[in-house]
Design an enzyme around this catalytic site. Structure first.
Site, mmCIF file in Angstrom:
data_model
loop_
_atom_site.group_PDB
_atom_site.id
_atom_site.type_symbol
_atom_site.label_atom_id
_atom_site.label_comp_id
_atom_site.label_asym_id
_atom_site.label_seq_id
_atom_site.Cartn_x
_atom_site.Cartn_y
_atom_site.Cartn_z
ATOM 1 N N LYS A 22 -11.906 21.922 -78.544
ATOM 2 C CA LYS A 22 -12.800 20.776 -78.266
ATOM 3 C C LYS A 22 -12.396 20.112 -76.947
ATOM 4 O O LYS A 22 -13.237 19.832 -76.107
ATOM 5 C CB LYS A 22 -12.682 19.780 -79.427
ATOM 6 C CG LYS A 22 -13.085 18.370 -79.086
ATOM 7 C CD LYS A 22 -12.952 17.416 -80.254
ATOM 8 C CE LYS A 22 -11.615 16.717 -80.379
ATOM 9 N NZ LYS A 22 -11.369 15.602 -79.459
ATOM 10 N N ASN A 23 -11.095 19.891 -76.767
ATOM 11 C CA ASN A 23 -10.656 19.120 -75.601
ATOM 12 C C ASN A 23 -10.679 19.928 -74.302
ATOM 13 O O ASN A 23 -10.526 19.363 -73.221
ATOM 14 C CB ASN A 23 -9.266 18.519 -75.856
ATOM 15 C CG ASN A 23 -9.342 17.396 -76.874
ATOM 16 O OD1 ASN A 23 -10.433 16.924 -77.215
ATOM 17 N ND2 ASN A 23 -8.195 16.964 -77.370
ATOM 18 N N ARG A 94 -15.242 8.920 -76.149
ATOM 19 C CA ARG A 94 -14.682 8.433 -74.885
ATOM 20 C C ARG A 94 -14.760 9.463 -73.769
ATOM 21 O O ARG A 94 -14.789 9.113 -72.590
ATOM 22 C CB ARG A 94 -13.230 8.042 -75.072
ATOM 23 C CG ARG A 94 -12.995 7.031 -76.126
ATOM 24 C CD ARG A 94 -11.531 6.755 -76.257
ATOM 25 N NE ARG A 94 -10.997 6.278 -74.991
ATOM 26 C CZ ARG A 94 -11.038 5.022 -74.597
ATOM 27 N NH1 ARG A 94 -11.546 4.115 -75.363
ATOM 28 N NH2 ARG A 94 -10.552 4.676 -73.426
ATOM 29 N N CYS A 118 -10.318 1.554 -78.946
ATOM 30 C CA CYS A 118 -10.239 2.800 -79.701
ATOM 31 C C CYS A 118 -9.183 2.607 -80.781
ATOM 32 O O CYS A 118 -8.220 1.864 -80.600
ATOM 33 C CB CYS A 118 -9.842 3.921 -78.735
ATOM 34 S SG CYS A 118 -9.455 5.459 -79.543
ATOM 35 N N ARG A 123 -6.389 2.520 -74.572
ATOM 36 C CA ARG A 123 -6.971 3.612 -73.795
ATOM 37 C C ARG A 123 -7.824 3.152 -72.605
ATOM 38 O O ARG A 123 -9.027 3.389 -72.556
ATOM 39 C CB ARG A 123 -7.770 4.552 -74.709
ATOM 40 C CG ARG A 123 -6.910 5.126 -75.813
ATOM 41 C CD ARG A 123 -7.654 6.114 -76.644
ATOM 42 N NE ARG A 123 -7.792 7.387 -75.991
ATOM 43 C CZ ARG A 123 -8.454 8.422 -76.517
ATOM 44 N NH1 ARG A 123 -9.024 8.295 -77.687
ATOM 45 N NH2 ARG A 123 -8.533 9.558 -75.870
ATOM 46 N N SER A 165 -2.057 11.294 -67.101
ATOM 47 C CA SER A 165 -3.222 11.151 -67.982
ATOM 48 C C SER A 165 -4.045 12.435 -67.928
ATOM 49 O O SER A 165 -4.384 12.916 -66.841
ATOM 50 C CB SER A 165 -4.081 9.974 -67.523
ATOM 51 O OG SER A 165 -5.416 10.124 -67.947
ATOM 52 N N VAL A 166 -4.376 12.947 -69.104
ATOM 53 C CA VAL A 166 -5.187 14.169 -69.181
ATOM 54 C C VAL A 166 -6.584 13.904 -68.589
ATOM 55 O O VAL A 166 -7.042 14.589 -67.670
ATOM 56 C CB VAL A 166 -5.310 14.638 -70.659
ATOM 57 C CG1 VAL A 166 -6.249 15.828 -70.776
ATOM 58 C CG2 VAL A 166 -3.940 14.958 -71.232
ATOM 59 N N ASP A 308 -1.355 14.765 -80.563
ATOM 60 C CA ASP A 308 -2.440 15.155 -81.475
ATOM 61 C C ASP A 308 -1.945 15.936 -82.696
ATOM 62 O O ASP A 308 -2.737 16.280 -83.571
ATOM 63 C CB ASP A 308 -3.496 15.992 -80.722
ATOM 64 C CG ASP A 308 -4.270 15.157 -79.726
ATOM 65 O OD1 ASP A 308 -4.157 13.920 -79.779
ATOM 66 O OD2 ASP A 308 -4.990 15.741 -78.887
ATOM 67 N N ILE A 330 2.829 8.364 -76.546
ATOM 68 C CA ILE A 330 1.577 8.418 -75.775
ATOM 69 C C ILE A 330 0.637 7.257 -76.115
ATOM 70 O O ILE A 330 0.133 6.587 -75.227
ATOM 71 C CB ILE A 330 0.844 9.768 -75.996
ATOM 72 C CG1 ILE A 330 1.798 10.952 -75.780
ATOM 73 C CG2 ILE A 330 -0.398 9.881 -75.097
ATOM 74 C CD1 ILE A 330 2.324 11.155 -74.388
ATOM 75 N N ARG A 400 -15.674 15.335 -86.132
ATOM 76 C CA ARG A 400 -15.645 15.210 -84.668
ATOM 77 C C ARG A 400 -14.879 16.350 -84.027
ATOM 78 O O ARG A 400 -15.113 16.678 -82.867
ATOM 79 C CB ARG A 400 -14.969 13.898 -84.263
ATOM 80 C CG ARG A 400 -15.794 12.698 -84.599
ATOM 81 C CD ARG A 400 -15.180 11.474 -84.014
ATOM 82 N NE ARG A 400 -15.036 11.608 -82.562
ATOM 83 C CZ ARG A 400 -14.574 10.666 -81.777
ATOM 84 N NH1 ARG A 400 -14.206 9.527 -82.293
ATOM 85 N NH2 ARG A 400 -14.476 10.861 -80.485
HETATM 86 C C1 EPZ Z 1 -6.815 13.355 -74.149
HETATM 87 O O1 EPZ Z 1 -7.228 11.995 -74.177
HETATM 88 C C2 EPZ Z 1 -7.332 13.979 -75.427
HETATM 89 N N1 EPZ Z 1 -8.787 13.877 -75.439
HETATM 90 C C3 EPZ Z 1 -6.722 13.286 -76.630
HETATM 91 O O2 EPZ Z 1 -7.169 13.965 -77.781
HETATM 92 C C4 EPZ Z 1 -5.197 13.376 -76.538
HETATM 93 O O3 EPZ Z 1 -4.620 12.642 -77.596
HETATM 94 C C5 EPZ Z 1 -4.714 12.812 -75.201
HETATM 95 O O4 EPZ Z 1 -5.394 13.473 -74.108
HETATM 96 C C6 EPZ Z 1 -3.220 12.964 -74.979
HETATM 97 O O5 EPZ Z 1 -2.876 14.308 -75.057
HETATM 98 C C7 EPZ Z 1 -9.514 14.774 -74.795
HETATM 99 O O6 EPZ Z 1 -8.991 15.689 -74.163
HETATM 100 C C8 EPZ Z 1 -10.981 14.661 -74.880
HETATM 101 P P1 EPZ Z 1 -4.679 10.381 -71.662
HETATM 102 P P2 EPZ Z 1 -7.142 11.119 -72.867
HETATM 103 O O7 EPZ Z 1 -5.527 9.831 -70.560
HETATM 104 O O8 EPZ Z 1 -7.430 11.933 -71.697
HETATM 105 C C9 EPZ Z 1 -2.969 6.004 -70.891
HETATM 106 C C10 EPZ Z 1 -7.829 14.117 -80.076
HETATM 107 O O9 EPZ Z 1 -7.437 13.742 -81.207
HETATM 108 N N2 EPZ Z 1 -4.018 5.877 -69.856
HETATM 109 O O10 EPZ Z 1 -3.799 11.519 -71.358
HETATM 110 O O11 EPZ Z 1 -7.948 9.902 -73.105
HETATM 111 C C11 EPZ Z 1 -3.553 6.072 -72.293
HETATM 112 O O12 EPZ Z 1 -3.855 4.800 -72.799
HETATM 113 C C12 EPZ Z 1 -7.563 13.235 -78.892
HETATM 114 O O13 EPZ Z 1 -8.441 15.167 -79.867
HETATM 115 C C13 EPZ Z 1 -3.996 4.774 -69.036
HETATM 116 O O14 EPZ Z 1 -3.154 3.886 -69.136
HETATM 117 O O15 EPZ Z 1 -5.596 10.710 -72.902
HETATM 118 C C14 EPZ Z 1 -2.454 6.799 -73.038
HETATM 119 O O16 EPZ Z 1 -1.481 5.867 -73.389
HETATM 120 C C15 EPZ Z 1 -7.564 11.802 -79.058
HETATM 121 N N3 EPZ Z 1 -4.991 4.664 -68.090
HETATM 122 C C16 EPZ Z 1 -1.907 7.754 -71.995
HETATM 123 O O17 EPZ Z 1 -2.322 7.242 -70.720
HETATM 124 C C17 EPZ Z 1 -5.949 5.613 -67.926
HETATM 125 O O18 EPZ Z 1 -6.811 5.474 -67.042
HETATM 126 C C18 EPZ Z 1 -2.388 9.187 -72.119
HETATM 127 O O19 EPZ Z 1 -3.809 9.198 -72.248
HETATM 128 C C19 EPZ Z 1 -5.936 6.740 -68.772
HETATM 129 C C20 EPZ Z 1 -4.959 6.846 -69.729
#
Ligand code: EPZ
Length: 419
Positions: A22-23, A94, A118, A123, A165-166, A308, A330, A400
């Site tokens: 999915k991701n 999101r 969220c 996030r 950040s992913v 995850d 995270i 989802r």
């Molecule tokens: C991706 O979310 C995944 N979603 C998430 O999958 C996963 O948990 C997460 O990466 C971490 O591996 C998708 O790929 C669609 P991040 P993402 O930006 O990209 C902070 C699931 O269950 N941050 O890497 O939203 C954030 O708050 C899920 O499938 C900022 O501060 O995660 C977090 O603490 C849910 N500012 C950390 O970085 C930003 O602009 C990592 O988040 C962006 C993120």
């Protein structure tokens, strides 16, 4: 509202075909905004994918699904493109924010709803906006929307993310791919899903290279006019979830269509916990552990242990002898499964970012609910290993992200049904 009913303590045996990720699918679907015609194989047919397709159609692309084989075709209509992602679509998923980069890059403007709060954490999207601004976009927040504009298009830049950040890495790659000149992104997320996006983009005629946490992008603004075909990578989180299910109740489970090299960390941790597994080239065989050992772990960006899978691994820790610990680095609110697992008999304490699991505990079935995808699936795992009957509410969270969850488990002889 539908519920899942599980009668636990049944040994599972059989094989499970792991679905596409999915991701990985979500950013690649956002990338189709940059293309003419795309054919994607191995897309998991789960709710978040349908929401992303709805968003692409709203923007003006045509998207069709062949449900039988998970093939999705997306075509750009070139006319009547709306550079808007409305609140009702982004608030439910999101990843809708991932259309920001490609829309600004290709159409020079975008208005994207801010995703809002969220269940697992605040996030924010500040890192997405940070990268877009460095590439030349002017950005304002107005009435709950990100309003972005790049009148003369985007320009390549050298950008270092302050933290990993992913989503921000993916959005920046997508934007830079259609920018003029070369971009270097530093301190990037290097999850296999980011690499799958890069593999896809390299089929479009650009050049995206990855070295450590540095990604360099010499994009392509050409329209290729041919169909780009891509097969989505397997879902490593789905694989990890079923590996843990098998470690809990597997007589012998074979998990197919995977690449074990991608889940080295998960394999290493399960082995340390005493799980008996045999790693083949494209499959893993797992047998229930005779005695599960305690372990201390922390969630980290890839190649570390994934957030995850934290909730799912906690269920295995409940069955381990002694005190195990998981530190969640995270997301700030990702222990929502803990109160529900405690209602089933687990002995867990939370201290700041760390959950301390005192095992082994006997789990007994209960009526439970969770507020996100992975927390919900951890309750399914707990239900499989618990005595008596577990009823799981709010199963739309599972829909989802887990394709054919009941069917896959039922095929392995689990007593699970939807009511
Ligand atoms: C991706 O979310 C995944 N979603 C998430 O999958 C996963 O948990 C997460 O990466 C971490 O591996 C998708 O790929 C669609 P991040 P993402 O930006 O990209 C902070 C699931 O269950 N941050 O890497 O939203 C954030 O708050 C899920 O499938 C900022 O501060 O995660 C977090 O603490 C849910 N500012 C950390 O970085 C930003 O602009 C990592 O988040 C962006 C993120």
């Amino acid at each position: 509202m539908q519920k899942l009913l599980i009668n636990g303590k049944r040994e599972l045996s059989g094989s499970i075909k792991i679905s596409g990720s999915k991701n990985a699918s979500l950013p690649i679907l956002a990338a189709t905004i940059l293309c003419d015609k795309v054919k994607l194989k191995n897309v998991p047919l789960v709710k978040d994918i349908f929401t992303m397709l709805e968003l692409l159609r709203f923007i003006g692309l045509s998207a069709t699904i062949q449900k039988k084989n998970g093939i999705i075709q997306v075509k750009s209509n070139k006319k009547n493109i709306k550079t808007l992602a409305p609140y009702n679509l982004v608030k439910t998923m999101r990843a809708g924010v991932l259309v920001l980069g490609p829309l600004v890059a290709k159409y020079k403007k975008a208005k994207i709803s801010l995703p809002g709060g969220c269940a697992i954490g605040t996030r924010p999207v500040n890192l997405h906006l940070f990268a877009l601004k460095k590439l030349g976009a002017k950005i304002k927040i107005k009435n709950g929307y990100i309003v972005a504009e790049a009148k003369n298009g985007l320009y390549g830049a050298d950008i270092k993310f302050p933290s990993i950040s992913v989503g921000a890495t993916e959005n920046a790659i997508l934007a830079a791919f259609n920018a003029k000149g070369k971009t270097i992104l530093r301190n990037c997320a290097i999850e296999p899903e980011v690499k799958d996006l890069i593999k896809f983009l390299n089929k479009l005629g650009g050049k995206v290279l990855i070295k450590g946490r540095k990604i360099s992008i010499s994009g392509s603004t050409k329209n290729l006019n041919t169909t780009i075909t891509h097969e989505i990578i397997f879902d490593r989180i789905e694989l990890g979830t079923y590996m843990i299910a098998a470690a809990l109740v597997g007589k012998k489970i074979i998990l197919n269509r995977i690449d074990p090299k991608i889940v080295k960390k998960e394999i290493e941790i399960l082995k340390k916990m005493g799980v008996r597994l045999k790693v083949n080239k494209t499959s893993i065989e797992i047998i229930k552990s005779l005695e599960i050992k305690k372990i201390n772990i922390e969630t980290k960006p890839y190649p570390g242990f994934p957030t995850d899978l934290q909730a799912q691994l906690m269920v295995l820790m409940i069955k381990a002898k002694g005190k195990s610990k998981i530190k969640e680095n995270i997301f700030e609110n990702r222990f929502m499964h803990v109160p529900e697992l405690k209602r089933m008999g687990a002995n867990i304490e939370i201290k700041n970012k760390t959950a301390i699991i005192n095992g082994p505990s006997k789990l007994t079935g209960a009526e439970v609910m969770a507020t996100d995808l992975r927390a919900s699936v951890s309750l399914v795992l707990a239900g499989l290993v618990a005595d008596n009957r577990t009823i799981i509410n709010r199963i739309y969270h599972l829909e989802r992200g887990y394709e054919l969850l009941e069917k896959k488990l039922k095929n392995c002889k689990a007593r699970i049904k939807r009511i």
